[in-house]
Design a protein around this motif. Structure first.
Motif, PDB file in Angstrom:
ATOM      1  N   ASP A 243       0.824  -1.207   0.000  1.00 29.11           N
ATOM      2  CA  ASP A 243       0.000   0.000   0.000  1.00 29.11           C
ATOM      3  C   ASP A 243       0.859   1.259   0.000  1.00 29.11           C
ATOM      4  N   ILE A 244       1.929   1.257   0.785  1.00 28.49           N
ATOM      5  CA  ILE A 244       2.773   2.445   0.910  1.00 28.49           C
ATOM      6  C   ILE A 244       3.423   2.803  -0.424  1.00 28.49           C
ATOM      7  N   TYR A 245       3.805   1.789  -1.196  1.00 28.77           N
ATOM      8  CA  TYR A 245       4.456   2.034  -2.484  1.00 28.77           C
ATOM      9  C   TYR A 245       3.492   1.866  -3.656  1.00 28.77           C
ATOM     10  N   ASP A 246       2.217   1.702  -3.361  1.00 23.60           N
ATOM     11  CA  ASP A 246       1.188   1.516  -4.381  1.00 23.60           C
ATOM     12  C   ASP A 246       1.568   0.416  -5.366  1.00 23.60           C
ATOM     13  N   GLY A 247       2.164  -0.649  -4.845  1.00 21.61           N
ATOM     14  CA  GLY A 247       2.488  -1.817  -5.661  1.00 21.61           C
ATOM     15  C   GLY A 247       3.732  -1.692  -6.511  1.00 21.61           C
ATOM     16  N   GLU A 248       4.401  -0.544  -6.496  1.00 25.34           N
ATOM     17  CA  GLU A 248       5.559  -0.331  -7.355  1.00 25.34           C
ATOM     18  C   GLU A 248       6.763  -1.155  -6.876  1.00 25.34           C
ATOM     19  N   GLY A 249       7.360  -1.898  -7.800  1.00 22.88           N
ATOM     20  CA  GLY A 249       8.578  -2.631  -7.502  1.00 22.88           C
ATOM     21  C   GLY A 249       8.366  -3.869  -6.652  1.00 22.88           C
ATOM     22  N   ILE A 250       7.168  -4.404  -6.634  1.00 25.22           N
ATOM     23  CA  ILE A 250       6.846  -5.546  -5.766  1.00 25.22           C
ATOM     24  C   ILE A 250       6.477  -6.750  -6.616  1.00 25.22           C
ATOM     25  N   THR A 251       7.022  -7.915  -6.275  1.00 24.62           N
ATOM     26  CA  THR A 251       6.705  -9.133  -7.014  1.00 24.62           C
ATOM     27  C   THR A 251       5.694 -10.009  -6.292  1.00 24.62           C
ATOM     28  N   ARG A 252       5.556  -9.826  -4.984  1.00 25.53           N
ATOM     29  CA  ARG A 252       4.587 -10.643  -4.231  1.00 25.53           C
ATOM     30  C   ARG A 252       4.132  -9.871  -3.003  1.00 25.53           C
ATOM     31  N   THR A 253       2.839  -9.926  -2.719  1.00 28.85           N
ATOM     32  CA  THR A 253       2.260  -9.247  -1.553  1.00 28.85           C
ATOM     33  C   THR A 253       1.725 -10.269  -0.567  1.00 28.85           C
ATOM     34  N   ILE A 254       2.049 -10.072   0.702  1.00 30.90           N
ATOM     35  CA  ILE A 254       1.514 -10.911   1.784  1.00 30.90           C
ATOM     36  C   ILE A 254       0.855  -9.984   2.795  1.00 30.90           C
ATOM     37  N   ARG A 255      -0.451 -10.064   2.927  1.00 32.83           N
ATOM     38  CA  ARG A 255      -1.183  -9.220   3.866  1.00 32.83           C
ATOM     39  C   ARG A 255      -1.019  -9.736   5.286  1.00 32.83           C
ATOM     40  N   THR A 256      -1.026  -8.837   6.252  1.00 34.99           N
ATOM     41  CA  THR A 256      -0.933  -9.222   7.660  1.00 34.99           C
ATOM     42  C   THR A 256      -1.999  -8.490   8.456  1.00 34.99           C
ATOM     43  N   GLU A 257      -2.332  -9.032   9.619  1.00 34.11           N
ATOM     44  CA  GLU A 257      -3.388  -8.482  10.457  1.00 34.11           C
ATOM     45  C   GLU A 257      -2.872  -7.795  11.709  1.00 34.11           C
ATOM     46  N   SER A 258      -1.631  -8.052  12.075  1.00 32.12           N
ATOM     47  CA  SER A 258      -1.082  -7.508  13.318  1.00 32.12           C
ATOM     48  C   SER A 258       0.421  -7.704  13.304  1.00 32.12           C
ATOM     49  N   ASN A 259       1.095  -7.147  14.306  1.00 31.61           N
ATOM     50  CA  ASN A 259       2.533  -7.387  14.422  1.00 31.61           C
ATOM     51  C   ASN A 259       2.854  -8.876  14.492  1.00 31.61           C
ATOM     52  N   MET A 260       2.129  -9.599  15.324  1.00 34.38           N
ATOM     53  CA  MET A 260       2.456 -11.007  15.521  1.00 34.38           C
ATOM     54  C   MET A 260       2.099 -11.851  14.303  1.00 34.38           C
ATOM     55  N   ASP A 261       0.992 -11.532  13.650  1.00 35.66           N
ATOM     56  CA  ASP A 261       0.679 -12.207  12.392  1.00 35.66           C
ATOM     57  C   ASP A 261       1.756 -11.879  11.358  1.00 35.66           C
ATOM     58  N   GLY A 262       2.209 -10.630  11.368  1.00 35.84           N
ATOM     59  CA  GLY A 262       3.284 -10.239  10.479  1.00 35.84           C
ATOM     60  C   GLY A 262       4.558 -11.022  10.750  1.00 35.84           C
ATOM     61  N   MET A 263       4.899 -11.205  12.014  1.00 36.31           N
ATOM     62  CA  MET A 263       6.099 -11.965  12.343  1.00 36.31           C
ATOM     63  C   MET A 263       5.954 -13.426  11.930  1.00 36.31           C
ATOM     64  N   ASP A 264       4.763 -13.998  12.103  1.00 36.72           N
ATOM     65  CA  ASP A 264       4.527 -15.377  11.636  1.00 36.72           C
ATOM     66  C   ASP A 264       4.868 -15.495  10.157  1.00 36.72           C
ATOM     67  N   LYS A 265       4.351 -14.566   9.373  1.00 29.58           N
ATOM     68  CA  LYS A 265       4.511 -14.649   7.921  1.00 29.58           C
ATOM     69  C   LYS A 265       5.923 -14.256   7.486  1.00 29.58           C
ATOM     70  N   PHE A 266       6.524 -13.324   8.206  1.00 31.89           N
ATOM     71  CA  PHE A 266       7.901 -12.942   7.908  1.00 31.89           C
ATOM     72  C   PHE A 266       8.840 -14.118   8.149  1.00 31.89           C
ATOM     73  N   VAL A 267       8.679 -14.791   9.279  1.00 33.75           N
ATOM     74  CA  VAL A 267       9.510 -15.960   9.585  1.00 33.75           C
ATOM     75  C   VAL A 267       9.320 -17.040   8.526  1.00 33.75           C
ATOM     76  N   ALA A 268       8.089 -17.208   8.059  1.00 34.23           N
ATOM     77  CA  ALA A 268       7.810 -18.240   7.055  1.00 34.23           C
ATOM     78  C   ALA A 268       8.537 -17.988   5.742  1.00 34.23           C
ATOM     79  N   THR A 269       8.825 -16.712   5.420  1.00 35.88           N
ATOM     80  CA  THR A 269       9.515 -16.441   4.151  1.00 35.88           C
ATOM     81  C   THR A 269      10.928 -17.001   4.142  1.00 35.88           C
ATOM     82  N   PHE A 270      11.519 -17.227   5.307  1.00 39.58           N
ATOM     83  CA  PHE A 270      12.869 -17.784   5.342  1.00 39.58           C
ATOM     84  C   PHE A 270      12.912 -19.203   4.782  1.00 39.58           C
TER      85      PHE A 270
END
Length: 393
Positions: A243-270
């Protein structure tokens, strides 16, 4: 290429003390991390301590590391603003000399009339407000009349709240798209239009849903993310980065609901096979605690984030580089509800740093992060910023 993957965490609003020009923004004395720690009797963040957070500057409750695991330092914003979009755009190599407009008294009558004429719906609210509070205040009137709840904040945003059973999501998104088109330029120049759907039956029971959608201005220039994508590298955007970059320069988007949901998904990208950048914004610090001036809640969120860091560090291999920073301050002990003009922390870690890290020179612009990422992957560097890749021995 020095690292195959760079993982960038922006702790939204986690400033580390007033910037040299803080007085120009009426923010002299602001210190997000320092004042939270002072008010709460110290912060317990042992993992950030090991990386070197209190080596940047002393923070009550967080001991300085004898041998910091990360390279550490501070960055100060060059752009003439202190909002989320400016901070993020600068991180990826842009310089903003004309701040986005804010509307502390609500939006002009002319703009409101255009919205009403286009949608056939009355506008109610039209004032700075907490999103969770204004739906309790005006939600029942909205359900009776179908009026749009329009409000703003200390950011450059026009937000529209609507009950999902009163105004279907697609209609709400369409209204926001119209508002986006008519506020791109002066005299409005609003950074983001945000759809804020909610559900519930009555005041006190209204809750916002995860169907929020941001309609942002596009970056006015090419960012490091554009260069990565155009050179066939991955750019994974988590949270509100798309949203901040209006999709520019992005190949994949992962939506999150909170900090902890974000950390779950961030860790999964590894665990995913990618080459390039994974980039997350942890917004709860700012939206739930900074603007609401809740230092205790902010402290809990910081400590909760710290408890999740071992999951990230344990996943890292020598091909990985982790960068942790912020986009501005939002001191919850400060007057008002606005962001605060502060320097931000910079922590840079890889298991490759066998002898630990050391202090990095003060970065004169957030764009040094984007320059470093571009330098690492051998793509054109942004116009602004200086790479510190060579300093990571």
């Amino acid at each position: 290429m020095s690292f195959e993957r760079i993982h960038l965490i922006v702790m939204d609003s986690v400033g580390i003390g007033e910037a040299p020009d803080a007085a120009d923004f009426d923010d002299a004395g602001a210190d997000t991390l320092g004042n939270i720690a002072r008010v709460c009797g110290g912060l317990r963040m042992p993992n950030m301590a090991k990386l070197g957070l209190s080596n940047i500057r002393p923070i009550p409750g967080i001991p300085a590391a004898e041998r910091p695991m990360a390279y550490y330092g501070k960055m100060q914003e060059a752009s003439r603003s202190k909002d989320t979009m400016t901070g993020h755009w600068e991180i990826m190599g842009l310089y903003i000399d004309q701040p986005f407009r804010v509307f502390p008294e609500g939006f002009p009558d002319e703009l409101i009339r255009r919205i009403e004429a286009e949608t056939g719906r009355k506008v109610i609210g039209n004032k700075p407000a907490s999103g969770t509070q204004i739906i309790q205040e005006l939600g029942e009137e909205h359900m009776r009349t179908g009026a749009l709840i329009v409000y703003t904040s200390a950011d450059s945003v026009l937000q529209i709240a609507a009950h999902e059973e009163v105004i279907p999501l697609e209609e709400l998104y369409g209204i926001c798209e119209f508002c986006r088109e008519i506020t791109r330029d002066d005299p409005y120049r609003i950074g983001r239009i945000i759809a804020r759907p909610f559900v519930g039956e009555q005041a006190g029971r209204f809750t916002r849903t995860a169907n929020r959608r941001d309609f942002a201005l596009k970056p006015f220039g090419r960012t490091t993310m554009n260069e990565l994508k155009d050179h066939g590298l991955d750019v994974i955007a988590l949270g509100k980065i798309t949203d901040i970059y209006d999709g520019e320069g992005i190949t994949r988007t992962i939506r999150t609901e909170s900090n902890m949901d974000g950390m779950d998904k961030f860790v999964a990208t590894f665990d995913e096979p990618f080459t390039g950048l994974s980039f997350i914004n942890l917004v709860d610090f700012d939206s739930k605690y900074g603007h609401r001036r809740d230092p205790q809640g902010y402290a809990r969120a910081l400590e909760e984030f710290d408890r999740r860091l071992p999951e990230v560090l344990d996943k890292m291999a020598e091909k990985d580089l982790l960068i942790i920073t912020a986009d501005h301050g939002n001191d919850p002990t400060f007057r008002g509800t606005d962001h605060t003009r502060e320097r931000v922390p910079l922590l840079v870690y890889s298991p490759r740093f066998l002898s630990g890290g050391k202090e990095l020179p003060l970065r004169q612009t957030f764009a040094d992060v984007g320059a470093t990422i571009a330098d690492n992957f051998g793509v054109p560097l942004p116009e602004n910023g200086t790479s510190f890749l060579k300093d990571l021995k």
